[in-house]
Scaffold this active site. Structure first.
Site, PDB file in Angstrom:
ATOM      1  N   SER A 112       0.795  -1.221   0.000  1.00  0.00           N
ATOM      2  CA  SER A 112       0.000   0.000   0.000  1.00  0.00           C
ATOM      3  C   SER A 112       0.830   1.274   0.000  1.00  0.00           C
ATOM      4  O   SER A 112       1.597   1.505  -0.913  1.00  0.00           O
ATOM      5  CB  SER A 112      -0.954  -0.046   1.186  1.00  0.00           C
ATOM      6  OG  SER A 112      -1.892   0.964   1.044  1.00  0.00           O
ATOM      7  N   HIS A 113       0.686   2.079   1.035  1.00  0.00           N
ATOM      8  CA  HIS A 113       1.332   3.387   1.093  1.00  0.00           C
ATOM      9  C   HIS A 113       2.767   3.290   1.603  1.00  0.00           C
ATOM     10  O   HIS A 113       3.446   4.306   1.699  1.00  0.00           O
ATOM     11  CB  HIS A 113       0.527   4.287   2.023  1.00  0.00           C
ATOM     12  CG  HIS A 113       0.343   3.661   3.376  1.00  0.00           C
ATOM     13  ND1 HIS A 113      -0.457   2.570   3.555  1.00  0.00           N
ATOM     14  CD2 HIS A 113       0.892   3.934   4.566  1.00  0.00           C
ATOM     15  CE1 HIS A 113      -0.408   2.196   4.827  1.00  0.00           C
ATOM     16  NE2 HIS A 113       0.407   3.009   5.457  1.00  0.00           N
ATOM     17  N   ASP A 276      -2.368   6.461  -3.448  1.00  0.00           N
ATOM     18  CA  ASP A 276      -1.192   5.850  -2.832  1.00  0.00           C
ATOM     19  C   ASP A 276      -0.597   4.733  -3.681  1.00  0.00           C
ATOM     20  O   ASP A 276      -0.983   4.550  -4.838  1.00  0.00           O
ATOM     21  CB  ASP A 276      -1.554   5.323  -1.438  1.00  0.00           C
ATOM     22  CG  ASP A 276      -2.488   4.137  -1.508  1.00  0.00           C
ATOM     23  OD1 ASP A 276      -3.269   4.065  -2.475  1.00  0.00           O
ATOM     24  OD2 ASP A 276      -2.449   3.274  -0.612  1.00  0.00           O
ATOM     25  N   ASP A 278      -0.965   1.512  -3.982  1.00  0.00           N
ATOM     26  CA  ASP A 278      -1.828   0.523  -4.633  1.00  0.00           C
ATOM     27  C   ASP A 278      -3.183   1.083  -5.056  1.00  0.00           C
ATOM     28  O   ASP A 278      -4.069   0.330  -5.470  1.00  0.00           O
ATOM     29  CB  ASP A 278      -2.021  -0.701  -3.740  1.00  0.00           C
ATOM     30  CG  ASP A 278      -2.724  -0.390  -2.444  1.00  0.00           C
ATOM     31  OD1 ASP A 278      -2.625   0.766  -1.982  1.00  0.00           O
ATOM     32  OD2 ASP A 278      -3.372  -1.285  -1.878  1.00  0.00           O
ATOM     33  N   ASP A 280      -5.699   2.615  -3.396  1.00  0.00           N
ATOM     34  CA  ASP A 280      -6.950   2.577  -2.626  1.00  0.00           C
ATOM     35  C   ASP A 280      -7.156   3.794  -1.730  1.00  0.00           C
ATOM     36  O   ASP A 280      -8.262   4.030  -1.254  1.00  0.00           O
ATOM     37  CB  ASP A 280      -7.088   1.260  -1.835  1.00  0.00           C
ATOM     38  CG  ASP A 280      -5.938   0.998  -0.899  1.00  0.00           C
ATOM     39  OD1 ASP A 280      -5.042   1.857  -0.794  1.00  0.00           O
ATOM     40  OD2 ASP A 280      -5.934  -0.082  -0.267  1.00  0.00           O
ATOM     41  N   ARG A 281      -6.095   4.577  -1.518  1.00  0.00           N
ATOM     42  CA  ARG A 281      -6.259   5.763  -0.670  1.00  0.00           C
ATOM     43  C   ARG A 281      -6.448   7.015  -1.516  1.00  0.00           C
ATOM     44  O   ARG A 281      -6.118   7.029  -2.696  1.00  0.00           O
ATOM     45  CB  ARG A 281      -5.018   5.970   0.193  1.00  0.00           C
ATOM     46  CG  ARG A 281      -4.793   4.858   1.169  1.00  0.00           C
ATOM     47  CD  ARG A 281      -3.658   5.187   2.101  1.00  0.00           C
ATOM     48  NE  ARG A 281      -3.589   4.168   3.141  1.00  0.00           N
ATOM     49  CZ  ARG A 281      -3.085   4.346   4.346  1.00  0.00           C
ATOM     50  NH1 ARG A 281      -2.570   5.515   4.667  1.00  0.00           N
ATOM     51  NH2 ARG A 281      -3.073   3.373   5.222  1.00  0.00           N
ATOM     52  N   LYS A 375     -11.373   0.020  -0.443  1.00  0.00           N
ATOM     53  CA  LYS A 375     -11.452   1.457  -0.604  1.00  0.00           C
ATOM     54  C   LYS A 375     -10.870   1.805  -1.964  1.00  0.00           C
ATOM     55  O   LYS A 375     -10.138   1.007  -2.542  1.00  0.00           O
ATOM     56  CB  LYS A 375     -10.741   2.175   0.532  1.00  0.00           C
ATOM     57  CG  LYS A 375      -9.294   1.801   0.752  1.00  0.00           C
ATOM     58  CD  LYS A 375      -8.848   2.418   2.069  1.00  0.00           C
ATOM     59  CE  LYS A 375      -7.365   2.311   2.293  1.00  0.00           C
ATOM     60  NZ  LYS A 375      -6.967   1.040   2.914  1.00  0.00           N
TER      61      LYS A 375
HETATM   62  C1  G16 Z   1      -4.808  -0.383   5.649  1.00  0.00           C
HETATM   63  C2  G16 Z   1      -6.204  -0.851   5.876  1.00  0.00           C
HETATM   64  C3  G16 Z   1      -7.052   0.276   6.375  1.00  0.00           C
HETATM   65  C4  G16 Z   1      -6.429   0.904   7.600  1.00  0.00           C
HETATM   66  C5  G16 Z   1      -5.023   1.326   7.293  1.00  0.00           C
HETATM   67  C6  G16 Z   1      -4.277   1.819   8.505  1.00  0.00           C
HETATM   68  O1  G16 Z   1      -4.792   0.532   4.607  1.00  0.00           O
HETATM   69  O2  G16 Z   1      -6.766  -1.363   4.695  1.00  0.00           O
HETATM   70  O3  G16 Z   1      -8.314  -0.215   6.637  1.00  0.00           O
HETATM   71  O4  G16 Z   1      -7.173   2.001   8.019  1.00  0.00           O
HETATM   72  O5  G16 Z   1      -4.297   0.233   6.794  1.00  0.00           O
HETATM   73  O6  G16 Z   1      -4.123   0.780   9.395  1.00  0.00           O
HETATM   74  P1  G16 Z   1      -3.191   0.906  10.648  1.00  0.00           P
HETATM   75  O7  G16 Z   1      -3.699   2.097  11.397  1.00  0.00           O
HETATM   76  O8  G16 Z   1      -3.366  -0.381  11.378  1.00  0.00           O
HETATM   77  O9  G16 Z   1      -1.785   1.148  10.158  1.00  0.00           O
HETATM   78  P2  G16 Z   1      -3.775   0.373   3.420  1.00  0.00           P
HETATM   79  O10 G16 Z   1      -4.036   1.557   2.540  1.00  0.00           O
HETATM   80  O11 G16 Z   1      -2.420   0.367   4.079  1.00  0.00           O
HETATM   81  O12 G16 Z   1      -4.099  -0.947   2.807  1.00  0.00           O
END
Ligand code: G16
Length: 542
Positions: A112-113, A276, A278, A280-281, A375
């Site tokens: 992801s990010h 981001d 991937d 989704d953000r 998302k």
């Molecule tokens: C993931 C999850 C999200 C979550 C985020 C932050 O996002 O899919 O639902 O809100 O991580 O999680 P944490 O606070 O546990 O770091 P992504 O965009 O990283 O896949």
């Protein structure tokens, strides 16, 4: 052509908030990825002859693991694999492809990010047949298998050509390399008023989208520039790079600083956005105004019926617990359900499948709807553009009017990254130990009303998820929430979420950190952040 390889378990393959995320060198250990992928397959039943979707965000090590996953899918009995050309599928596009082609599930390769590169992060996530992240009962089963695995199965064949669309045979299984963008772009055309957005852009409405050298580049180029006619050059950093150009593909005010500065300038475009690693953000910035993800969720929900895909209204809204209560006020006004879930998109899946919620969102820059089960960054951008094209007002005017109608939830998240794990756990344990004594305690003008450790009771499958974050609620509706991130890959990340509700429109122009100053101080007093972590200030403030 298929071989069974003997292996030994790794002890650290517990999926976090969103799949297994580790540094690349961890994934490069012998059989590390193979063990996890076999454990995914060993947790599933009934997939013989069925379709598996595989794709990733293009980060370093993506292609290698895609080859492994394809060969293992063949050896384990899948009938077909759909894979994005070049191994690319954004997370929301992967979710859509799973749904559209009624696949058994999907393997999404992404951290992801988090940054990418030879010493940075990689991740593997399994999505179920509804297109969404596997629920906890599945991730728990995967983890259990990783602890006892002794063998894995893999086809002993040459690599698949990932760069040519069309079908290939892999040990009796069909691999179809698909265009990663077209199915997703078509879906967006069904949800939004493309002619209205096109006309608005043609009328001089200026946008800028920063793809952060990550997966949304090809999607944004096709949709925003080619299909909607945004000026060439509106999409920045559109070539996905294995190391994201050395940047951190996290669309927030720290890592998308240049975009923020541009949007605050005198000659700013009307609308700025970013996504981001991937896809989704999302980050939404109007000319002269950053819209917090929590506010964006509320504003999108309040205006969603302006888009054709949501014209019939919303069934309900869901938000993660640390997300601000701004969306709750919209749901109340619309007379629809509001659901508060733990952090993690996987918790929205049941609500969406059951038709209880239509739009979901998280403070962590995630917003999405029932169109997929992830998302979706570009979806949020397009819904904003649709609303702006219909209302023909600026983002700042829409935000001000929203706050006047509903009140403003001042909101900020303070992250303390790479904190010593023992210190972070000690801080959480100490807070938990005080919970019973906190109600009634005064901190300056603030009085604690309730304090608890959030538990979620899923209204659909009745599952219970405990220890999802410590909530301190103050008289009057302000609150501070503490949790440890489940997506970091080194040490612990302490997240402190701070929120104050302000109904008085005359007080809606205060700087957010100033509006929250007494709560920020109260958070430190309660948790001893400085003392326990040795940090004098957060690593990232969003
Ligand atoms: C993931 C999850 C999200 C979550 C985020 C932050 O996002 O899919 O639902 O809100 O991580 O999680 P944490 O606070 O546990 O770091 P992504 O965009 O990283 O896949």
């Amino acid at each position: 052509m298929t071989k069974t390889v003997t292996t030994t378990p790794y002890t650290d393959q517990k999926p976090g908030t969103s799949g297994l995320r580790k540094k690349v060198p961890v994934f490069q250990q012998q059989n590390y990825a193979e063990n996890f992928i076999q454990s995914i397959f060993d947790s599933l039943e009934g997939f013989a002859g069925k379709t598996l979707v595989i794709g990733g965000d293009g980060r370093f090590y993506n292609r290698e693991v895609i080859q492994i996953a394809i060969k293992m899918a063949a050896a384990n009995g899948f009938g077909r694999v759909l894979v994005g050309r070049g191994g690319i599928l954004s997370t929301p596009a992967a979710s859509h492809v799973i749904r559209k082609y009624e696949a058994f599930g999907g393997i999404v390769l992404s951290a992801s990010h988090n940054p990418g590169g030879p010493t940075e992060d990689f991740g593997i996530k399994y999505n179920i047949g509804n297109g969404g992240p596997a629920p906890e009962k599945v991730t728990d089963a995967i983890y259990a298998h990783t602890k006892t695995i002794t063998t894995y199965k893999i086809a002993d064949v040459a690599d698949v050509n990932l760069d040519a669309e069309g079908e290939q045979d892999v040990a009796g299984m069909t691999v179809q390399v698909i265009n990663p963008v077209s199915d997703y772009a078509e879906l967006m055309e069904t949800l939004f008023d493309f002619p209205a957005i096109r006309a608005h852009l043609a009328g001089g409405f200026r946008i800028v989208f920063d793809a952060m050298s990550a997966v949304t580049g090809p999607y944004a180029k096709e949709i925003l520039e080619n299909r909607l006619g945004a000026a060439k050059g509106s999409v920045l950093n559109f070539v996905p790079l294995p190391d994201f150009g050395g940047h951190h593909p996290d669309p927030n005010l720290v890592h998308a600083r240049a975009l923020y500065e541009e949007m605050m300038g005198d000659d700013a475009p009307d609308f700025g956005a970013a996504s981001d690693g991937d896809g989704d953000r999302n980050l939404i910035i109007g000319k002269g105004i950053f819209v917090t993800p929590s506010d964006s969720l509320a504003m999108l929900a309040a205006n969603a019926t302006l888009a054709p895909g949501y014209a019939k209204g919303l069934a309900g809204i869901a938000r993660s617990m640390p997300t601000s209560g701004a969306a709750d006020r919209v749901a109340e006004k619309l007379g629809i359900g509001i659901y508060e879930t733990p952090t993690g998109w996987k918790f929205f899946g049941n609500l969406l499948d059951a038709g209880l919620a239509t739009i979901c969102g998280e403070e962590s820059a995630g917003t999405g709807s029932s169109h997929v089960r992830e998302k979706d960054g570009l979806w949020a951008v397009l819904l904003w553009l649709n609303i702006l094209a219909v209302r023909k007002e600026s983002v700042i005017d829409i935000a001000r009017e929203h706050w006047t109608t509903y009140g403003r939830n001042y909101y900020s998240r303070h992250d303390y990254e790479e904190v010593d794990s023992a210190a972070a756990n000690g801080l959480m344990d100490a807070l938990r130990a005080q919970l019973g004594t906190l109600p009634g305690r005064k901190l300056g003008d603030l009085v604690i009303e309730t304090a608890d450790d959030f538990s979620y009771h899923d209204p659909v499958d009745q599952s219970v998820s405990n220890n999802q974050g410590i909530r301190i609620l103050f008289v009057g509706g302000s609150r501070v929430v503490f949790r440890l991130s489940g997506t970091g890959t080194s040490g612990a990340t302490l997240r402190v979420y701070i929120e104050r509700f302000e109904p008085d429109a005359a007080k809606h122009d205060v700087d957010t950190q100033v509006a929250l100053a007494d709560l920020i101080e109260a958070a430190d007093t309660l948790a001893g952040i400085k003392e326990r972590t040795g940090r004098t200030e957060p690593t990232v403030i969003t």
